[in-house]
Design a protein around this motif. Structure first.
Motif, PDB file in Angstrom:
ATOM      1  N   GLY A 116     -11.146 -11.733  -4.027  1.00 34.91           N
ATOM      2  CA  GLY A 116     -12.137 -11.688  -2.799  1.00 34.91           C
ATOM      3  C   GLY A 116     -12.296  -9.940  -2.618  1.00 34.91           C
ATOM      4  N   ARG A 117     -11.557  -9.293  -2.643  1.00 31.53           N
ATOM      5  CA  ARG A 117     -11.705  -8.019  -2.530  1.00 31.53           C
ATOM      6  C   ARG A 117     -12.385  -7.172  -3.686  1.00 31.53           C
ATOM      7  NH1 ARG A 117      -5.625  -5.050  -2.493  1.00 31.53           N
ATOM      8  NH2 ARG A 117      -5.650  -6.965  -0.682  1.00 31.53           N
ATOM      9  N   TYR A 118     -12.077  -7.694  -4.862  1.00 27.99           N
ATOM     10  CA  TYR A 118     -12.544  -6.717  -5.890  1.00 27.99           C
ATOM     11  C   TYR A 118     -13.736  -7.449  -6.697  1.00 27.99           C
ATOM     12  CZ  TYR A 118      -8.620  -3.698  -5.192  1.00 27.99           C
ATOM     13  OH  TYR A 118      -7.682  -3.047  -4.688  1.00 27.99           O
ATOM     14  N   ASP A 149       0.793  -1.341   0.011  1.00 30.19           N
ATOM     15  CA  ASP A 149      -0.051  -0.091  -0.017  1.00 30.19           C
ATOM     16  C   ASP A 149       1.073   1.328  -0.059  1.00 30.19           C
ATOM     17  OD1 ASP A 149      -1.933   2.026   0.569  1.00 30.19           O
ATOM     18  OD2 ASP A 149      -2.506   1.202   2.337  1.00 30.19           O
ATOM     19  N   ALA A 209      -5.826  -1.036  -6.945  1.00 27.54           N
ATOM     20  CA  ALA A 209      -6.285  -0.130  -5.855  1.00 27.54           C
ATOM     21  C   ALA A 209      -6.498   1.114  -6.087  1.00 27.54           C
ATOM     22  CB  ALA A 209      -5.250  -0.115  -4.567  1.00 27.54           C
ATOM     23  N   ASP A 226      -6.450 -15.164  -5.315  1.00 29.38           N
ATOM     24  CA  ASP A 226      -7.467 -15.132  -4.363  1.00 29.38           C
ATOM     25  C   ASP A 226      -7.912 -14.051  -3.620  1.00 29.38           C
ATOM     26  OD1 ASP A 226      -8.027 -17.831  -5.194  1.00 29.38           O
ATOM     27  OD2 ASP A 226      -7.102 -18.735  -3.463  1.00 29.38           O
ATOM     28  N   GLU A 227      -6.756 -13.265  -3.231  1.00 22.71           N
ATOM     29  CA  GLU A 227      -6.772 -12.323  -2.253  1.00 22.71           C
ATOM     30  C   GLU A 227      -7.422 -11.128  -3.101  1.00 22.71           C
ATOM     31  OE1 GLU A 227      -3.695  -8.840  -0.682  1.00 22.71           O
ATOM     32  OE2 GLU A 227      -3.091 -10.971  -0.600  1.00 22.71           O
ATOM     33  N   LEU A 228      -7.040 -10.931  -4.455  1.00 20.88           N
ATOM     34  CA  LEU A 228      -7.581  -9.873  -5.348  1.00 20.88           C
ATOM     35  C   LEU A 228      -9.260 -10.319  -5.872  1.00 20.88           C
ATOM     36  CD1 LEU A 228      -4.552  -9.180  -7.326  1.00 20.88           C
ATOM     37  CD2 LEU A 228      -5.476  -7.696  -5.757  1.00 20.88           C
ATOM     38  N   GLU A 258      -9.594   1.429  -8.430  1.00 25.34           N
ATOM     39  CA  GLU A 258     -10.603   1.322  -7.711  1.00 25.34           C
ATOM     40  C   GLU A 258     -10.880   2.727  -6.845  1.00 25.34           C
ATOM     41  OE1 GLU A 258     -14.061  -1.065  -5.998  1.00 25.34           O
ATOM     42  OE2 GLU A 258     -12.595  -1.047  -7.727  1.00 25.34           O
TER      43      GLU A 258
END
Length: 318
Positions: free
Chosen positions: A156-158, A59, A127, A152-154, A130
């Motif tokens: 799940g987030r988007y 980040d 990010a 999977d992380e991305l 978004e």
């Protein structure tokens, strides 16, 4: 961004995919790290003689830590093996950065294309897109789901509509012609992955307006270190004229002449040795400049650039 020399401490590690190790790095003295923007990378010194560049994938707003993710290269030159086997929590490494050669630019819509570990510089770009509230989609290819870091992380987030995963063992290679489609106004395409994928992306985007496509390469162009015609280089600092032979680079000649110059990859991928061009025509062999930037003839990378055919001398700001 201001590039600085740093000492970074490894504070955590994990494996977000098979063969991929993620490192969380902080300032060794406990201070804030330099600000950076999506697409930036950092240069790490990994033991004697190993200097490698890795994309920042955390980040940008978090100044307390940086994250990188490194694929173990089966036929690599030692850098990835060192990251996987030679670094442990609390180890300190020398670094330089952040360095930006693959900037995210706001646009009306974005298409992100990732191949394998090429997902790393795109993570903070997603990010940013978004947060900007503009339409975007990521198409992410890899050997298998298990090998695809952050998939999977991305998702799940988007959501699956924005993060489209294409495991090769399930679907085959990315159909980039279909994915890219026809030119659209206001579209920005960012792509990072293996050379074969990027060549296909460039072909798919050949009819798009100039500046639509931005790519980052992890591997140098095939001709980066190829022999070329002999020429001369004139230095603005003292007027010296140095001969560059057919089998050597400008960087080789500058180092032999005692010119103080930073360098790292020696193959036109990192940008460390960027030098202003004062006069002459360059044959660009780097993997950094866009076609428009190459045509401007105002910078070169002395590790791989040469004088263009018919140009006998380059005048550089050194």
């Amino acid at each position: 961004m201001t590039e600085v020399e740093l000492k970074l401490r490894v504070v955590a590690t994990d494996h977000p995919a098979e063969g991929v190790r993620r490192l969380v790095l902080t300032d060794a003295e406990g201070g804030d790290l330099p600000a950076w923007e999506p697409g930036a990378h950092v240069e790490l010194t990994l033991g004697e003689g190993l200097v490698r560049q890795y994309s920042l994938c955390g980040d940008p707003a978090d100044r307390s830590r940086w994250q990188i993710a490194v694929l173990r290269e089966r036929h690599g030159r030692g850098g990835s093996a060192f990251v996987h086997d030679g670094l442990a929590a609390d180890d300190v490494v020398s670094a330089r950065g952040p360095r930006q050669q693959f900037a995210w630019e706001p646009s009306r819509s974005h298409l992100f294309l990732a191949g394998g570990i090429g997902i790393t510089p795109l993570v903070p770009m997603l990010a940013a897109a978004e947060a900007a509230g503009v339409p975007w989609v990521l198409h992410y290819g890899g050997r298998s789901r298990a090998s695809m870091a952050f998939a999977d992380e991305l998702a799940g987030r988007y959501g699956d509509a924005k993060v489209v995963v294409h495991p090769e063992d399930e679907e085959g290679l990315l159909d980039l012609g279909r994915i890219v489609g026809p030119p659209r106004d206001g579209l920005r395409v960012h792509a990072c992955g293996p050379a074969s994928m990027l060549a296909a992306v460039e072909q798919a985007c050949a009819s798009f307006p100039a500046g639509t496509l931005a790519v980052e390469r992890f591997v140098a162009r095939e001709d980066a270190a190829a022999p070329g015609g002999a020429f001369e280089v004139e230095l603005t600092s003292d007027g010296r004229v140095l001969a560059v032979g057919t089998e050597e680079s400008i960087l080789d000649v500058l180092e032999r002449a005692g010119v103080d110059i930073l360098s790292s990859c020696r193959e036109g991928t990192c940008g460390t040795c960027e030098t202003d061009l004062v006069e002459g025509l360059v044959e660009h062999r780097d993997s950094i400049l866009t076609p428009a930037e190459q045509e401007a003839m105002d910078v070169l990378f002395v590790c791989c650039s040469r004088a263009a055919a018919g140009c006998s001398r380059l005048v550089i700001d050194r």
